[in-house]
Design a protein around this motif. Structure first.
Motif, PDB file in Angstrom:
ATOM      1  N   PRO A 286      65.577  36.015  75.607  1.00  0.00           N
ATOM      2  CA  PRO A 286      65.666  36.466  74.102  1.00  0.00           C
ATOM      3  C   PRO A 286      66.243  35.334  73.131  1.00  0.00           C
ATOM      4  O   PRO A 286      67.716  35.357  73.427  1.00  0.00           O
ATOM      5  CB  PRO A 286      65.874  37.682  74.139  1.00  0.00           C
ATOM      6  CG  PRO A 286      65.581  38.151  75.563  1.00  0.00           C
ATOM      7  CD  PRO A 286      65.911  37.035  76.385  1.00  0.00           C
ATOM      8  N   GLY A 287      65.637  35.062  72.194  1.00  0.00           N
ATOM      9  CA  GLY A 287      66.345  34.217  71.178  1.00  0.00           C
ATOM     10  C   GLY A 287      66.198  32.656  71.459  1.00  0.00           C
ATOM     11  O   GLY A 287      66.657  31.889  70.528  1.00  0.00           O
ATOM     12  N   ASP A 288      66.282  32.174  72.568  1.00  0.00           N
ATOM     13  CA  ASP A 288      66.297  30.966  73.051  1.00  0.00           C
ATOM     14  C   ASP A 288      64.634  30.253  73.466  1.00  0.00           C
ATOM     15  O   ASP A 288      64.487  29.247  73.416  1.00  0.00           O
ATOM     16  CB  ASP A 288      67.211  30.756  74.236  1.00  0.00           C
ATOM     17  CG  ASP A 288      68.460  30.978  73.957  1.00  0.00           C
ATOM     18  OD1 ASP A 288      68.885  30.998  72.749  1.00  0.00           O
ATOM     19  OD2 ASP A 288      69.131  31.438  74.827  1.00  0.00           O
ATOM     20  N   GLU A 289      63.747  31.103  73.398  1.00  0.00           N
ATOM     21  CA  GLU A 289      62.593  30.741  73.837  1.00  0.00           C
ATOM     22  C   GLU A 289      61.837  29.579  72.784  1.00  0.00           C
ATOM     23  O   GLU A 289      61.944  29.879  71.583  1.00  0.00           O
ATOM     24  CB  GLU A 289      61.372  32.020  73.852  1.00  0.00           C
ATOM     25  CG  GLU A 289      61.820  33.042  74.582  1.00  0.00           C
ATOM     26  CD  GLU A 289      62.452  34.141  73.539  1.00  0.00           C
ATOM     27  OE1 GLU A 289      63.324  33.836  72.753  1.00  0.00           O
ATOM     28  OE2 GLU A 289      62.063  35.400  73.748  1.00  0.00           O
ATOM     29  N   HIS A 290      61.348  28.708  73.303  1.00  0.00           N
ATOM     30  CA  HIS A 290      60.534  27.749  72.463  1.00  0.00           C
ATOM     31  C   HIS A 290      59.420  27.169  73.295  1.00  0.00           C
ATOM     32  O   HIS A 290      59.253  27.254  74.597  1.00  0.00           O
ATOM     33  CB  HIS A 290      61.303  26.597  71.940  1.00  0.00           C
ATOM     34  CG  HIS A 290      62.318  25.734  72.995  1.00  0.00           C
ATOM     35  ND1 HIS A 290      63.197  26.022  73.506  1.00  0.00           N
ATOM     36  CD2 HIS A 290      61.726  24.569  73.721  1.00  0.00           C
ATOM     37  CE1 HIS A 290      63.536  24.989  74.585  1.00  0.00           C
ATOM     38  NE2 HIS A 290      62.593  24.171  74.530  1.00  0.00           N
ATOM     39  N   PRO A 291      58.405  26.359  72.547  1.00  0.00           N
ATOM     40  CA  PRO A 291      57.245  25.798  73.305  1.00  0.00           C
ATOM     41  C   PRO A 291      57.759  24.620  74.011  1.00  0.00           C
ATOM     42  O   PRO A 291      58.614  23.807  73.430  1.00  0.00           O
ATOM     43  CB  PRO A 291      56.267  25.623  72.362  1.00  0.00           C
ATOM     44  CG  PRO A 291      56.710  26.555  71.181  1.00  0.00           C
ATOM     45  CD  PRO A 291      57.923  26.664  71.169  1.00  0.00           C
ATOM     46  N   LEU A 292      57.170  24.507  75.453  1.00  0.00           N
ATOM     47  CA  LEU A 292      57.636  23.328  75.993  1.00  0.00           C
ATOM     48  C   LEU A 292      56.211  22.574  76.541  1.00  0.00           C
ATOM     49  O   LEU A 292      55.359  23.257  77.120  1.00  0.00           O
ATOM     50  CB  LEU A 292      58.457  23.849  77.126  1.00  0.00           C
ATOM     51  CG  LEU A 292      58.780  22.469  78.206  1.00  0.00           C
ATOM     52  CD1 LEU A 292      59.777  21.603  77.555  1.00  0.00           C
ATOM     53  CD2 LEU A 292      59.409  23.210  79.339  1.00  0.00           C
ATOM     54  N   LEU A 293      56.093  21.518  76.156  1.00  0.00           N
ATOM     55  CA  LEU A 293      54.925  20.647  76.705  1.00  0.00           C
ATOM     56  C   LEU A 293      55.023  19.770  77.684  1.00  0.00           C
ATOM     57  O   LEU A 293      55.969  18.979  77.889  1.00  0.00           O
ATOM     58  CB  LEU A 293      54.676  19.672  75.391  1.00  0.00           C
ATOM     59  CG  LEU A 293      53.360  19.240  74.993  1.00  0.00           C
ATOM     60  CD1 LEU A 293      52.274  20.394  75.085  1.00  0.00           C
ATOM     61  CD2 LEU A 293      53.117  18.409  73.822  1.00  0.00           C
ATOM     62  N   LEU A 294      54.187  19.920  78.571  1.00  0.00           N
ATOM     63  CA  LEU A 294      53.972  18.950  80.196  1.00  0.00           C
ATOM     64  C   LEU A 294      52.975  18.370  80.197  1.00  0.00           C
ATOM     65  O   LEU A 294      51.791  18.709  79.937  1.00  0.00           O
ATOM     66  CB  LEU A 294      54.629  20.214  80.918  1.00  0.00           C
ATOM     67  CG  LEU A 294      55.574  21.206  80.860  1.00  0.00           C
ATOM     68  CD1 LEU A 294      55.609  22.378  81.938  1.00  0.00           C
ATOM     69  CD2 LEU A 294      56.982  20.498  81.157  1.00  0.00           C
ATOM     70  N   GLU A 295      53.201  17.556  81.135  1.00  0.00           N
ATOM     71  CA  GLU A 295      51.986  16.812  81.962  1.00  0.00           C
ATOM     72  C   GLU A 295      51.241  17.748  82.709  1.00  0.00           C
ATOM     73  O   GLU A 295      51.836  18.525  83.761  1.00  0.00           O
ATOM     74  CB  GLU A 295      52.256  15.453  82.398  1.00  0.00           C
ATOM     75  CG  GLU A 295      53.013  14.590  81.539  1.00  0.00           C
ATOM     76  CD  GLU A 295      52.130  14.215  80.434  1.00  0.00           C
ATOM     77  OE1 GLU A 295      50.896  13.942  80.752  1.00  0.00           O
ATOM     78  OE2 GLU A 295      52.563  13.343  79.474  1.00  0.00           O
ATOM     79  N   LEU A 296      49.992  17.784  82.950  1.00  0.00           N
ATOM     80  CA  LEU A 296      49.064  18.645  84.066  1.00  0.00           C
ATOM     81  C   LEU A 296      48.350  17.693  84.802  1.00  0.00           C
ATOM     82  O   LEU A 296      47.731  16.955  84.298  1.00  0.00           O
ATOM     83  CB  LEU A 296      48.456  19.687  83.303  1.00  0.00           C
ATOM     84  CG  LEU A 296      48.072  20.845  84.101  1.00  0.00           C
ATOM     85  CD1 LEU A 296      48.966  21.689  84.997  1.00  0.00           C
ATOM     86  CD2 LEU A 296      46.980  21.707  83.312  1.00  0.00           C
TER      87      LEU A 296
END
Length: 308
Positions: A286-296
């Motif tokens: 909580p408070g630290d979440e952010h979107p993370l973009l990865l290769e799939l």
């Protein structure tokens, strides 16, 4: 909470990186030259909630926002659990599939707009899912002329953690036919009972959950559902496969996880250049979440996500 709100306000509508954006359950829609990103407001995720936002980018690196696309109207039945908005473009209209909740239960409703950045209007007075069920994290899946709602039947009702599916009317106004269970979290070898079931929810015994479904068609025709649950090291993304290639299954869990630990509720999309990307929130704190973009990428053991 105040620090999170102040952080967002101070950078509002300026160029932001994904690490500056504090949301959970991120979802990207590519429409025209723009990428539109939606998500759960992290600062109100576990309390009283007011609405949903979107962020915009042309390059997936620099983002503008937040732009409010839905605000809770007077008299709306839900006042919490505004979770996991997913936006779909269908026949020139934009549909936001989202979770809403009250003290009574949680359900899934669909909102509509003429543009991907809103304002979105509620289509039905009540959720599509049953009034006596707790349902979260809905997504739309189209197969030929049929459209389905895939969602999690929450652990408050089903401690095994069920992933369910039901066909929708063509205009998305209501469900048709019978709700079926695709699979349960407890049957996945990598999933473990949530350790805080007793402390936070007063539930005894083993309690599992499913959330964040995303359906992917492999090149060999097999159908996958990427989904999140609790693993040995926290929030984890796993996958199940339908060897028949049909959404009805039967489904079996794969051993290879997609991502973990401490990150989850992901989705996939193709960039303008055709690259396959996976987006989730990380870390799950909580408070630290952010979107993370990865290769799939596809492997012999299913899908695998790696840092770009």
């Amino acid at each position: 909470m105040k620090n999170s709100i102040q952080k967002i306000s101070s950078i509002k509508r300026n160029k932001m990186k994904l690490t500056d954006i504090n949301i959970r359950d991120p979802y990207i829609l590519r429409s025209g030259d723009w990428y539109y990103m939606y998500g759960t407001r992290a600062e109100t995720c576990w309390g009283v909630a007011e609405g949903f936002d979107c962020f915009k980018s042309k390059d997936l690196e620099n983002w503008e926002g937040p732009f409010e696309i839905f605000h809770r109207p007077e008299g709306f039945w839900a006042d919490r659990c505004f979770w996991a908005p997913e936006c779909y473009e269908i026949n020139g209209k934009y549909y936001l599939v989202a979770t809403f909740g009250s003290e009574k239960h949680k359900g899934i409703q669909i909102l509509q707009s003429d543009t991907p950045d809103g304002t979105f209007q509620i289509m039905t007075e009540t959720p599509l899912t049953p009034d006596d069920w707790n349902c979260i994290d809905g997504m739309l899946y189209q197969e030929k002329e049929k459209i389905y709602l895939i969602f999690s039947h929450s652990f408050e009702d089903v401690p095994a953690g069920d992933m369910c599916m039901v066909e929708l009317e063509e205009n998305l106004s209501c469900i048709k036919g019978k709700i079926i269970t695709l699979f349960s979290a407890k049957d996945a070898d990598w999933a473990v009972p949530i350790p805080f079931a007793k402390a936070e929810f007063g539930m005894d015994g083993d309690v599992y959950f499913t959330d964040g479904p995303a359906v992917y068609r492999q090149q060999n025709g097999k159908l996958l559902i990427l989904w999140s649950s609790w693993g040995e090291k926290g929030y984890t993304v796993g996958q199940a496969v339908s060897d028949s290639g049909k959404i009805e299954g039967p489904w079996r869990h794969l051993e290879q996880i997609v991502f973990g630990p401490d990150g989850g509720h992901g989705m996939f999309f193709h960039t303008k250049e055709g690259a396959l990307k996976y987006l989730l929130h990380y870390p799950n704190q909580p408070g630290d979440e952010h979107p993370l973009l990865l290769e799939l990428a596809e492997t012999e053991l299913g899908l695998k996500a790696t840092l770009s």
